[in-house]
Design an enzyme around this catalytic site. Sequence first.
Site, mmCIF file in Angstrom:
data_model
loop_
_atom_site.group_PDB
_atom_site.id
_atom_site.type_symbol
_atom_site.label_atom_id
_atom_site.label_comp_id
_atom_site.label_asym_id
_atom_site.label_seq_id
_atom_site.Cartn_x
_atom_site.Cartn_y
_atom_site.Cartn_z
ATOM 1 N N PRO A 174 -31.750 28.612 -39.053
ATOM 2 C CA PRO A 174 -32.820 27.771 -38.609
ATOM 3 C C PRO A 174 -32.585 26.536 -37.785
ATOM 4 O O PRO A 174 -33.055 26.476 -36.695
ATOM 5 C CB PRO A 174 -33.558 27.428 -39.878
ATOM 6 C CG PRO A 174 -33.277 28.543 -40.757
ATOM 7 C CD PRO A 174 -31.985 29.113 -40.326
ATOM 8 N N GLU A 175 -31.965 25.538 -38.245
ATOM 9 C CA GLU A 175 -32.129 24.269 -37.542
ATOM 10 C C GLU A 175 -31.141 24.099 -36.386
ATOM 11 O O GLU A 175 -30.252 24.918 -36.211
ATOM 12 C CB GLU A 175 -32.073 23.116 -38.549
ATOM 13 C CG GLU A 175 -33.089 23.308 -39.668
ATOM 14 C CD GLU A 175 -33.137 22.162 -40.659
ATOM 15 O OE1 GLU A 175 -33.111 21.018 -40.217
ATOM 16 O OE2 GLU A 175 -33.200 22.434 -41.866
ATOM 17 N N HIS A 177 -30.361 45.067 -42.161
ATOM 18 C CA HIS A 177 -31.517 44.546 -41.439
ATOM 19 C C HIS A 177 -31.257 44.432 -39.944
ATOM 20 O O HIS A 177 -31.795 43.543 -39.277
ATOM 21 C CB HIS A 177 -31.937 43.202 -42.027
ATOM 22 C CG HIS A 177 -32.298 43.285 -43.477
ATOM 23 N ND1 HIS A 177 -33.407 43.974 -43.923
ATOM 24 C CD2 HIS A 177 -31.681 42.820 -44.583
ATOM 25 C CE1 HIS A 177 -33.467 43.911 -45.247
ATOM 26 N NE2 HIS A 177 -32.413 43.225 -45.668
ATOM 27 N N ARG A 189 -36.130 38.797 -42.803
ATOM 28 C CA ARG A 189 -37.553 38.521 -42.988
ATOM 29 C C ARG A 189 -38.401 38.736 -41.741
ATOM 30 O O ARG A 189 -39.614 38.581 -41.794
ATOM 31 C CB ARG A 189 -37.738 37.094 -43.504
ATOM 32 C CG ARG A 189 -37.144 36.917 -44.900
ATOM 33 C CD ARG A 189 -37.158 35.474 -45.353
ATOM 34 N NE ARG A 189 -38.485 34.987 -45.603
ATOM 35 C CZ ARG A 189 -38.758 33.723 -45.906
ATOM 36 N NH1 ARG A 189 -37.773 32.836 -45.978
ATOM 37 N NH2 ARG A 189 -39.975 33.348 -46.132
#
Length: 282
Positions: free
Chosen positions: A2-3, A95, A115
């Site tokens: 994420p960041e 995934h 996800r």
Amino acid sequence: MPELPEVETVRQGLAKWVAGRTIATVEVHHPRSIRRHLPGDAHFIAMLTGRTVLDVSRRGKYLWLPLDSGDAIVGHLGMSGQLLMQPADAEDEKHLRIRFTFTDGGPQLRFVDQRTFGGLAVSEGGAELPDEIAHIARDPMDTLFDDEAFVARLRGKHTEVKRALLDQTLISGVGNIYADEALWRARLHGARPTDALTRPVARRLLAHVRDVLGEAIVAGGTSFDELYVNVNGESGYFDRSLNAYGREGEPCHRCGTPIRREQFMNRSSFSCPRCQPRPRTR
DNA sequence: AGTCTACCCTGCCTGC
DNA sequence: TGCAGGCAGGGTAGAC
């Protein structure tokens, strides 16, 4: 992953491994991972096959790969996306969503995303700056980031300071972890109203944001598990330097008071009850 | 216009 | 052991 520091770590790895290479094949294994590419997977594949990757750029948490066609691959990792370099004979990840092979037969680029909040798209003519991310503010590591304009816009908002730090159209690259870390360093509670911050306090907060992001980049980002890794599957180690995030009940590194956890915007916020007192109700 | 809630997904952990 | 519920570092559409 994420960041900003994690995305920057990926950018550096990608630049080293894919710049100058020509895409041989593209496989889309899950439609949701290219949902931002409205023309669909056949078009996505056609736009990329035979194209050469020139570089890897980043703004905030977004990456883009300028191509020799003038287009670009735009990518966002969402909550669980990974861009991995893998040898051709490596087993498919559970995934695995998108696979790129290259004409040199070297390591493949794989987009893996549990996800599916992340995704890739082709931005037509987006080599310089994709239209898709034009609404994203410059991030504080960008040399063209305007500190005083940020301070003015922050103070002009009628919201809470943590909410503002997470607003990617105001300042990009900051997510839940680094927002909490910067607020801890600035001794501000996330619910402090932005319109009540003085200019010096706002400037100090920005300096802390920049410091914590810079330190985390040097550390290769923050990883709590194997979900957040660089292109070689390795974890960063900034988690050892966290002062607030994930430390509920542990002593504040400044004053020893147990760190508290609160719900905010449907996610957790960590802060020191003593160093970062809650503002009076607005 | 600006601000904020609900929702999109899968997997893992906790408590019953 | 099974199951429900909560939680996770993201953005965005649409409601107010």
